[in-house]
Design a protein around this motif. Sequence first.
Motif, mmCIF file in Angstrom:
data_model
loop_
_atom_site.group_PDB
_atom_site.id
_atom_site.type_symbol
_atom_site.label_atom_id
_atom_site.label_comp_id
_atom_site.label_asym_id
_atom_site.label_seq_id
_atom_site.Cartn_x
_atom_site.Cartn_y
_atom_site.Cartn_z
ATOM 1 N N ASN A 204 -24.806 -60.735 -15.495
ATOM 2 C CA ASN A 204 -25.239 -61.975 -14.850
ATOM 3 C C ASN A 204 -24.223 -62.455 -13.823
ATOM 4 N N ALA A 205 -22.944 -62.359 -14.168
ATOM 5 C CA ALA A 205 -21.899 -62.799 -13.250
ATOM 6 C C ALA A 205 -21.869 -61.932 -11.988
ATOM 7 N N GLU A 206 -22.061 -60.631 -12.149
ATOM 8 C CA GLU A 206 -22.100 -59.743 -10.982
ATOM 9 C C GLU A 206 -23.295 -60.055 -10.093
ATOM 10 N N LEU A 207 -24.426 -60.366 -10.693
ATOM 11 C CA LEU A 207 -25.612 -60.726 -9.920
ATOM 12 C C LEU A 207 -25.375 -62.014 -9.126
ATOM 13 N N GLN A 208 -24.766 -63.003 -9.752
ATOM 14 C CA GLN A 208 -24.471 -64.260 -9.067
ATOM 15 C C GLN A 208 -23.509 -64.035 -7.897
ATOM 16 N N LEU A 209 -22.546 -63.126 -8.075
ATOM 17 C CA LEU A 209 -21.609 -62.827 -6.999
ATOM 18 C C LEU A 209 -22.341 -62.169 -5.832
ATOM 19 N N ARG A 210 -23.234 -61.238 -6.124
ATOM 20 C CA ARG A 210 -23.989 -60.589 -5.043
ATOM 21 C C ARG A 210 -24.874 -61.592 -4.308
ATOM 22 N N GLN A 211 -25.488 -62.515 -5.023
ATOM 23 C CA GLN A 211 -26.319 -63.532 -4.380
ATOM 24 C C GLN A 211 -25.490 -64.430 -3.469
ATOM 25 N N ALA A 212 -24.339 -64.852 -3.942
ATOM 26 C CA ALA A 212 -23.478 -65.716 -3.135
ATOM 27 C C ALA A 212 -22.987 -64.982 -1.890
ATOM 28 N N GLN A 213 -22.623 -63.695 -2.039
ATOM 29 C CA GLN A 213 -22.153 -62.918 -0.891
ATOM 30 C C GLN A 213 -23.276 -62.702 0.116
ATOM 31 N N ALA A 214 -24.484 -62.425 -0.372
ATOM 32 C CA ALA A 214 -25.623 -62.227 0.529
ATOM 33 C C ALA A 214 -25.938 -63.501 1.295
ATOM 34 N N ALA A 215 -25.874 -64.653 0.630
ATOM 35 C CA ALA A 215 -26.121 -65.922 1.315
ATOM 36 C C ALA A 215 -25.083 -66.167 2.409
ATOM 37 N N LEU A 216 -23.827 -65.830 2.129
ATOM 38 C CA LEU A 216 -22.774 -66.002 3.134
ATOM 39 C C LEU A 216 -22.991 -65.071 4.316
ATOM 40 N N ASP A 217 -23.305 -63.810 4.037
ATOM 41 C CA ASP A 217 -23.514 -62.850 5.125
ATOM 42 C C ASP A 217 -24.700 -63.256 6.001
ATOM 43 N N ASN A 218 -25.794 -63.686 5.372
ATOM 44 C CA ASN A 218 -26.970 -64.102 6.145
ATOM 45 C C ASN A 218 -26.678 -65.327 6.999
#
Length: 411
Positions: A204-218
């Motif tokens: 779950n923590a890894e998924l949240q990190l990927r979501q946060a990184q994707a939001a920043l990149d977008n």
Amino acid sequence: MEVDITKKVQYLMKYGLPGLIIIAVLCAGGIYYYQHQHKYFNVYDAQVASSLVASKARTNGTITELVVADGEHVEAGDVIAHIESSITDDQIQQLEQNVALSQRNLDEIKKGQTVTVAVPSAAPAPAASSSGGSSASVASAAARMQRMNELFEMGAISAVQRDQAAADYQAAKAAASSSAPAASSPAVTYQTTTQPPDPKAVQNAELQLRQAQAALDNAKQDAQQTDIVAPVAGTVYYASDITEGAVVTAGQTVANVGNADDIWVEAKVKADQGQKLRLGQFASYEIDGHKLQGSIQDIETAADKAAADKAAQQEADQALGINDNANTGSADNANAADNSAADTSQSADNQNGTAQSDTAAQGSPSPKTTTDTENADVDDDTLIVKISIPTGLSFDLKPGMKAIVKFALNG
């Protein structure tokens, strides 16, 4: 020498005038016959069309400048307009903080859970006591109180007698406690252990990190998309609501680009009417008060035309690196990151703020997806009729202009 034309005049008067009358009658009869042998129907919602490709905004923002004028020719890749993105530096900074928070949360979860528990040592043997009499008194008072409760429930005694038995029992307990020697408290030691991380919590923590990184990149990518470019070469036709200062959203059409020399009139007819039309047949129409005539170039179903237009648009978007998933809007990215940060903070509290090792009850956040909702409302019973436009017109035509078309139906 004088020429006598009296006879010729008389001849013309005798036969010429009736001949003219006969010719007029024949013409009128021919027109009447033609009109009654051909039926017509009009299409009032026809319009001028062209092979248009939409040029879309790639981020939310405000139009700051229209670089080219409406109707101006551009090449593929030319800048049509400038846009000021609605993504601010503060939002970028907040998204970066969300990524850092998600990373720290993941690192803490991977370390495992530290649990401290109290471990009592062996208690010393209690000293001998002469409190046997007190214990017997307590036992006797307890038995009497129980008996009184049973009698009270049967209605054999009053509440006063029951309460007196309970008071006697409490007095006996107090006397026994005061006469008992103080027991020594057992020694307590504390032991700290580290439990391995729960695999589901790490996931779950890894998924949240990927979501946060994707939001920043977008968000960073959206902030850089300040130019709206022409997807193909052709003439620019701005959308009706596009002006300098207009607010646009990601994926919104700012202008259409098409070939001004390749235009036609497009009319929608029912299938039963289209069966009576043929390729090459002439049709008359009126555009902006000008009466024109053209021939039918193509007849196709509305579904086929919609599919062809969508394929052309997707090809143009791919050439510019635009995809449907990127047209989700900057605000959505920021909101997704805020939700991810909130989930990360909650996950950290659940992991570190409790001594329980059962982390399997933590909820797994669902990844957000973007679905394509652009479903064309196509009538299967509709045919699209394409009619040519003559060249060398004295007035300008542009796609979207209204036209009234008149078709003749044979038979």
